[in-house]
Structure formats: structure tokens, C-alpha cells
Design a protein around this motif. Sequence first.
Motif, PDB file in Angstrom:
ATOM      1  N   ALA A  87      -5.486  -1.813  -3.804  1.00  0.00           N
ATOM      2  CA  ALA A  87      -5.661  -0.869  -2.928  1.00  0.00           C
ATOM      3  C   ALA A  87      -6.875  -0.472  -2.329  1.00  0.00           C
ATOM      4  O   ALA A  87      -7.031  -0.409  -1.135  1.00  0.00           O
ATOM      5  N   VAL A  88      -8.151  -1.044  -2.758  1.00  0.00           N
ATOM      6  CA  VAL A  88      -9.405  -0.921  -2.099  1.00  0.00           C
ATOM      7  C   VAL A  88      -9.479  -1.730  -1.203  1.00  0.00           C
ATOM      8  O   VAL A  88      -9.924  -1.314  -0.021  1.00  0.00           O
ATOM      9  N   LYS A  89      -9.107  -2.950  -1.312  1.00  0.00           N
ATOM     10  CA  LYS A  89      -9.310  -4.146  -0.198  1.00  0.00           C
ATOM     11  C   LYS A  89      -8.388  -3.856   1.064  1.00  0.00           C
ATOM     12  O   LYS A  89      -8.847  -4.143   1.955  1.00  0.00           O
ATOM     13  N   LEU A  98       0.865  -1.249  -0.086  1.00  0.00           N
ATOM     14  CA  LEU A  98      -0.077   0.089   0.106  1.00  0.00           C
ATOM     15  C   LEU A  98       0.921   1.393   0.086  1.00  0.00           C
ATOM     16  O   LEU A  98       0.422   2.382  -0.650  1.00  0.00           O
ATOM     17  N   ASP A  99       1.987   1.256   0.650  1.00  0.00           N
ATOM     18  CA  ASP A  99       2.938   2.329   0.644  1.00  0.00           C
ATOM     19  C   ASP A  99       3.304   2.785  -0.844  1.00  0.00           C
ATOM     20  O   ASP A  99       3.666   4.000  -1.042  1.00  0.00           O
ATOM     21  N   LYS A 100       3.542   1.669  -1.599  1.00  0.00           N
ATOM     22  CA  LYS A 100       4.037   1.936  -2.974  1.00  0.00           C
ATOM     23  C   LYS A 100       2.951   2.531  -3.666  1.00  0.00           C
ATOM     24  O   LYS A 100       3.088   3.275  -4.498  1.00  0.00           O
ATOM     25  N   ASN A 132       5.364  -2.111 -10.359  1.00  0.00           N
ATOM     26  CA  ASN A 132       5.320  -0.750 -10.238  1.00  0.00           C
ATOM     27  C   ASN A 132       4.364  -0.300 -11.266  1.00  0.00           C
ATOM     28  O   ASN A 132       3.719   0.707 -10.958  1.00  0.00           O
ATOM     29  N   VAL A 133       4.015  -0.876 -12.658  1.00  0.00           N
ATOM     30  CA  VAL A 133       2.751  -0.588 -13.085  1.00  0.00           C
ATOM     31  C   VAL A 133       1.478  -0.767 -12.498  1.00  0.00           C
ATOM     32  O   VAL A 133       0.665  -0.013 -12.610  1.00  0.00           O
ATOM     33  N   ILE A 134       1.430  -1.694 -11.687  1.00  0.00           N
ATOM     34  CA  ILE A 134       0.177  -2.198 -10.996  1.00  0.00           C
ATOM     35  C   ILE A 134      -0.038  -1.177 -10.060  1.00  0.00           C
ATOM     36  O   ILE A 134      -1.232  -0.688  -9.738  1.00  0.00           O
ATOM     37  N   ALA A 135       0.983  -0.744  -9.400  1.00  0.00           N
ATOM     38  CA  ALA A 135       1.024   0.153  -8.188  1.00  0.00           C
ATOM     39  C   ALA A 135       0.565   1.473  -8.805  1.00  0.00           C
ATOM     40  O   ALA A 135      -0.393   2.430  -8.229  1.00  0.00           O
TER      41      ALA A 135
END
Length: 400
Positions: free
Chosen positions: A186-188, A4-6, A148-151
Motif C-alpha cells: 500500500a505504501v509503495k 490498491l483498490d482491494k 485478502n488477509v494481506i489487503a
Amino acid sequence: MLTLDKVFDASNVLKEVIRSTDCIAAPNVNPDCNVFLKTENLQITGSFKVRGAYYRISQLSDEEKAHGVIACSAGNHAQGVALAAAKNGIRSIICLPDGAPISKVEATRSYGAEICLVPGVYDDAYAEAIRQRDEYGYTFIHPFDDENVIAGQGTIGLEILNQVANANVIVVPVGGGGLISGVAFAVKQLNPRVKVYGVQAEGAPSMVKSISEDKIVCLDSVHTIADGIQVKEPGENTFEYCKQYVDGIVTVTDDEVSSAILHLIEKQKLIAEGAGAVSVAAVMFNKIPDLKGKNVVCLVSGGNIDVTILSRVIKRGLLKSGRSDTLTIQLDDKPGQLKDVSAIIADLGANVVSIHHERASEDSDITECLLRLVLETRDYSHIREIRAALTAKGFKIVNK
């Protein structure tokens, strides 16, 4: 490893680069629930893809930046990488299949990329990108299977939760799975009670089949107007994130996607590409379970539809939603028939778009003729009303 920090770091990095796109109410999508649209079709480059591409490129080492980056794409990822590289002062090479639409090739070039047209299809462009990466030391920017793309894509999830604090369901387009992996993760992490559903095109259900069979499945072929999610095989990372964080994935037909594109144009004054509209199609046609009374956010992921096919998509949408009908009526070949048919149609408030009168036909009597009409109508009930009125007056409709 995705954290989540990423995702929050990506949000901070992207703050000065991308738009925090609006979440707008869309009360006409489905009367049973409260629908909001996350308008990534209004993002710079016209798609969410710039988020992941920019964050991935921002994390490169100085040595990697000096060598440049390479990617392969026929659409939104190419433009995202090109813009991100230009803003970071990095050389970018984009490999595209030589059959890619000219508009997308020129859009990618306009963001500063060097274009390498490769004979064949996407797989050939991918192979060439990997070959050049290995030969010249470029960094390959994967369109979806990179953390990183996913983040970067996950920053959309943060924005949605801030914009629709009482959201119950988020509906996300799925191709390779990078977008939904980031959003769902991120949502979960922040609110596990929010449901996240994915949507694929019926003609390209790679993630649906992979989840169903609990292994990554590579489809033999894919075919859909939603070209942005026309992916044969999901990524290894995205497959695992979808299994862990996504509540379900459904499919929609091309006709349903066309209807959603038409709805967004007419009711919301928004242009969405096929891939961007699948989330709206899923909600419009009740593909997502248990939406009654819920606050539902549809992620409209992109707006880069090729204008040369937009008219065909609109036509399909009109047919699917009962806004257009073609009638073939068998008539006695005598004066006044056309006038009587026209009067019935006019009295019921339909509009004749085109008309074709044919006297000779192999299947009709020598004293009969065929009248073909294309009508503008309100909906399917209007079509049934017109057909019933014509039949009641003794006219024979020969097409269903």
C-alpha cells in the motif's frame, strides 16, 4: 491478485468494525530521529490481526459462510478470526496446540469460537485444521499467506500515510510476512519514496534467510520471546511481496525486545507483546540504516503479552538497559564491612534490592566472605561509577 483498490475496499469494509489506531510521538526511543508509534496494540482484540481476518471473512460467498470457517493459531490470529466470524454470524472453529496459554484459549473462546485443543505443537494444530476443512467443508482462514488477509493488513499503511504525512521510514514486525506485505504494498503504491523495513527476532529469522538465499527457507527450529512472529517458514505470496516492496529486514535479540517492552511501559505507558515491540527495538538499538533526522513510524503490532511472563521480560529489560546490576564482593570477615559498602552505594544514589551474605566458600580464604547485592541503577555509566568507587576503596569485585 492484490491491488490498491482491494486495500481501499478493505479500509471501507473495516471502517465500522475496527479502530483507526493513533500514531503517537515517542521522542525518547531514539534521539537521532523523530519516532512515531502506530498503536495496533490498542486495536480491538489487542492486535492488527483482526483487520485481515475480518476482510477475508467478509469476502466469503453465501455458501462458504453457511459451512463456517476454521483456523489454527496460538494467539492473535485466533482471536481475530473468532471476532470476525461472530460479527458476520458465521460458525468458527479454532484449532490450538494443547499447550497454548490458558489466557489466550479463553480469550479466543470469549469471542465466540469453538475451541479444538490438539495434542502437540502448532504444526499439529495446523494439520488438524486442514483435516477438518477437508472433511467438513469449512473455509480455512490462513494467518498470513492470503491476498485478502494481506489487503486487510495493508489498511494500516493507508492510515500511517494519512496520520504522518511526512513519514520517511516505516518499521514493521515480520513473522509469516502478511503484515509487512500489506503495509509495504500500500505504501509503495502511494508514496514509493517511503522506506519500509521489516524486523524479525534473531531466534526466528525465516524471512531474513529466505530473502538472503532468494528462496523460501523453512527453519529447523525457532525460539524467541516474540511468540507472535515465531514462524518457521514464510508464505509463497508474502515472500514475493517482501522481495518486491520491502527495503530490508533486520533482526533483534530477545534482550533488545525486552528493553523495548520496558521502554514502552515506562516512557509511553503502553503494553506491547514481544512481537509488537520488535519494531521499537530495531530503532532503539540502531538496527535500521540511515535514520538520522528522519520521521520514523514503528508499527507496534500487538499488546497481548502473557502476564505470567511479563515480570521476567521486565527483569531482562532492566538488565539489558543497565537498570539493574548484581555485585559479588569479596570481603574480610570483620565488623563494619557491610556498612562501608552500603555507604558508597547510597552516596552514589543506587538502591539495594536484595542482599546475601555468605561466609563459607570453596574458592575463598577462611577469613573471607562473599557479599552478593542486587542493585537498582540508572544506566550502565552508573554501574561503572559504583564499581569504580568500590574498587577505589579497596573492595574486590569478583564478578564482571
